[in-house]
Scaffold this motif. Structure first.
Motif, PDB file in Angstrom:
ATOM      1  N   TYR A   2      92.803  90.575  60.614  1.00  0.00           N
ATOM      2  CA  TYR A   2      91.641  89.943  59.997  1.00  0.00           C
ATOM      3  C   TYR A   2      91.030  89.050  61.063  1.00  0.00           C
ATOM      4  N   LEU A   3      89.942  89.509  61.674  1.00  0.00           N
ATOM      5  CA  LEU A   3      89.356  88.817  62.816  1.00  0.00           C
ATOM      6  C   LEU A   3      88.105  88.059  62.394  1.00  0.00           C
ATOM      7  N   ASP A  29      76.876  95.839  59.683  1.00  0.00           N
ATOM      8  CA  ASP A  29      75.419  95.915  59.539  1.00  0.00           C
ATOM      9  C   ASP A  29      74.661  95.042  60.537  1.00  0.00           C
ATOM     10  N   GLU A  30      75.373  94.361  61.436  1.00  0.00           N
ATOM     11  CA  GLU A  30      74.706  93.567  62.465  1.00  0.00           C
ATOM     12  C   GLU A  30      74.753  94.332  63.788  1.00  0.00           C
ATOM     13  N   THR A  68      84.869  89.610  60.275  1.00  0.00           N
ATOM     14  CA  THR A  68      83.983  88.861  59.391  1.00  0.00           C
ATOM     15  C   THR A  68      83.801  87.430  59.871  1.00  0.00           C
ATOM     16  N   ALA A  69      82.766  86.801  59.365  1.00  0.00           N
ATOM     17  CA  ALA A  69      82.526  85.391  59.689  1.00  0.00           C
ATOM     18  C   ALA A  69      83.145  84.469  58.646  1.00  0.00           C
ATOM     19  N   TYR A  70      83.794  85.052  57.648  1.00  0.00           N
ATOM     20  CA  TYR A  70      84.317  84.263  56.537  1.00  0.00           C
ATOM     21  C   TYR A  70      85.828  84.432  56.437  1.00  0.00           C
ATOM     22  N   ASP A  71      86.535  83.310  56.164  1.00  0.00           N
ATOM     23  CA  ASP A  71      87.995  83.392  56.108  1.00  0.00           C
ATOM     24  C   ASP A  71      88.552  83.480  54.694  1.00  0.00           C
ATOM     25  N   GLU A  72      87.693  83.425  53.667  1.00  0.00           N
ATOM     26  CA  GLU A  72      88.212  83.346  52.300  1.00  0.00           C
ATOM     27  C   GLU A  72      88.655  84.686  51.724  1.00  0.00           C
ATOM     28  N   TYR A  73      88.476  85.777  52.489  1.00  0.00           N
ATOM     29  CA  TYR A  73      88.835  87.093  51.965  1.00  0.00           C
ATOM     30  C   TYR A  73      90.146  87.628  52.541  1.00  0.00           C
ATOM     31  N   ILE A 108      89.806 101.869  61.372  1.00  0.00           N
ATOM     32  CA  ILE A 108      88.486 101.397  60.954  1.00  0.00           C
ATOM     33  C   ILE A 108      88.338  99.918  61.293  1.00  0.00           C
ATOM     34  N   PHE A 109      87.200  99.566  61.867  1.00  0.00           N
ATOM     35  CA  PHE A 109      86.812  98.165  62.021  1.00  0.00           C
ATOM     36  C   PHE A 109      85.733  97.901  60.973  1.00  0.00           C
ATOM     37  N   MET A 110      86.005  96.953  60.073  1.00  0.00           N
ATOM     38  CA  MET A 110      85.160  96.807  58.897  1.00  0.00           C
ATOM     39  C   MET A 110      84.713  95.364  58.675  1.00  0.00           C
ATOM     40  N   ASP A 111      83.391  95.175  58.653  1.00  0.00           N
ATOM     41  CA  ASP A 111      82.852  93.883  58.217  1.00  0.00           C
ATOM     42  C   ASP A 111      82.912  93.853  56.691  1.00  0.00           C
ATOM     43  N   ILE A 112      82.930  92.679  56.102  1.00  0.00           N
ATOM     44  CA  ILE A 112      83.048  92.558  54.645  1.00  0.00           C
ATOM     45  C   ILE A 112      81.682  92.481  53.979  1.00  0.00           C
ATOM     46  N   HIS A 113      80.766  91.702  54.544  1.00  0.00           N
ATOM     47  CA  HIS A 113      79.426  91.571  53.968  1.00  0.00           C
ATOM     48  C   HIS A 113      78.502  92.605  54.602  1.00  0.00           C
ATOM     49  N   LEU A 114      78.133  93.609  53.808  1.00  0.00           N
ATOM     50  CA  LEU A 114      77.258  94.665  54.289  1.00  0.00           C
ATOM     51  C   LEU A 114      75.875  94.554  53.642  1.00  0.00           C
ATOM     52  N   ALA A 115      74.957  95.382  54.100  1.00  0.00           N
ATOM     53  CA  ALA A 115      73.576  95.281  53.645  1.00  0.00           C
ATOM     54  C   ALA A 115      73.432  95.457  52.133  1.00  0.00           C
ATOM     55  N   ASP A 116      74.294  96.285  51.529  1.00  0.00           N
ATOM     56  CA  ASP A 116      74.149  96.560  50.097  1.00  0.00           C
ATOM     57  C   ASP A 116      75.335  96.085  49.261  1.00  0.00           C
ATOM     58  N   GLY A 117      76.123  95.145  49.782  1.00  0.00           N
ATOM     59  CA  GLY A 117      77.201  94.588  48.968  1.00  0.00           C
ATOM     60  C   GLY A 117      78.482  94.344  49.753  1.00  0.00           C
ATOM     61  N   SER A 118      79.570  94.114  49.012  1.00  0.00           N
ATOM     62  CA  SER A 118      80.868  93.829  49.619  1.00  0.00           C
ATOM     63  C   SER A 118      81.577  95.121  50.003  1.00  0.00           C
ATOM     64  N   ALA A 119      82.148  95.133  51.188  1.00  0.00           N
ATOM     65  CA  ALA A 119      82.854  96.326  51.663  1.00  0.00           C
ATOM     66  C   ALA A 119      84.051  96.677  50.783  1.00  0.00           C
ATOM     67  N   PHE A 120      84.555  95.715  50.028  1.00  0.00           N
ATOM     68  CA  PHE A 120      85.692  96.010  49.158  1.00  0.00           C
ATOM     69  C   PHE A 120      85.319  97.043  48.079  1.00  0.00           C
TER      70      PHE A 120
END
Length: 258
Positions: free
Chosen positions: A97-98, A8-9, A80-85, A52-64
């Protein structure tokens, strides 16, 4: 190779597209999707891409949440910018996981991993190394963090793992010793406890003792290159010995940082 980007960025999308063009010019980006809703709508009318290249935090929730509605069978690279997932990512079809900001070498490594997993035949199952990693991560997630210990016949004492110094066997019964020095009889066998507790926190020094680092007062060098552990609380007249064969393993465990 056809890929989709779930991100979403706008700046991240531009960066990823540029890197893909540089690393894999043959890649065709079929779609860039910025929300869970957009992804579900897309999959409703399109076939599965190759990657698929997938960010985790999207505009309407978690990609999971996407995986609750779509059976994604192609490889996924999380960005993603977060390593906890990371652990959760390995439960789905993740090959990498990049962490942002993503560079050229990250994309190159991701495709290299994919090639290793697929082998000469497209669609080949992941190799043993990845399967073992996934198994290890899932097992790690299942380690117990709390126990309910029967006390006084009609009560259960809630205890977290960080409240426990050690487990040991005495008179054919398993005892647990807490950081406050109190002992309780434990309902499981030492073998069962060893299987369900995080081995990074507790070490099975011998058949009788399963101990935490905090239980150790100091250590004596013993005969035949063994180690004799002196505990912070005396629980047995027997020495707590680490066999010669496990000395190096014990040292490695003790010195690990987490």
């Amino acid at each position: 190779m056809k890929v989709i980007i779930i991100e979403d960025e706008k700046a991240a999308v531009r960066n990823l597209k540029a890197l893909l063009q540089e690393v894999k010019p043959e890649v065709e980006v079929e779609a860039t999707l910025d929300s869970i809703a957009a992804v579900l709508d897309w999959f409703a009318i399109h076939s599965m891409p190759d990657m698929i290249f997938m960010d985790i935090h999207l505009a309407d929730g978690s990609a999971f949440e996407i995986f609750d509605h779509v059976d994604i069978t192609c490889p996924i690279v999380f960005t993603t910018a977060y390593d906890e997932y990371a652990l959760r990512a390995f439960k789905v079809n993740s090959v990498d996981y990049l962490l942002k900001p993503i560079g050229k070498s990250d994309i190159e490594k991701a495709f290299h991993k994919l090639e290793q997993l697929q082998g000469p035949e497209q669609g080949k199952s992941p190799d043993n190394a990845l399967l073992q990693l996934i198994h290890s991560l899932k097992k790690q997630e299942s380690y117990k963090t709390h126990f309910l210990i029967p006390v006084k016949g009609d009560k259960l004492l809630p205890v977290s793992v960080d409240m426990i110094l050690l487990f040991y066997i005495q008179d054919c019964k398993v005892k647990v010793v807490l950081v406050d020095g109190k002992e309780h009889t434990f309902p499981q066998t030492l073998d069962e406890i060893t299987e369900c507790i995080d081995p990074s926190l507790f070490f099975r020094v011998n058949r009788q003792f399963l101990i935490s680092r905090e239980a150790i007062k100091d250590i004596d060098l013993w005969f035949n290159n063994r180690l004799s552990i002196n505990l912070r609380c005396k629980v047995s007249d027997e020495k707590v010995l680490v066999s010669k064969a496990r000395v190096q393993e014990f040292k490695d465990w003790f010195s690990k940082t987490h």
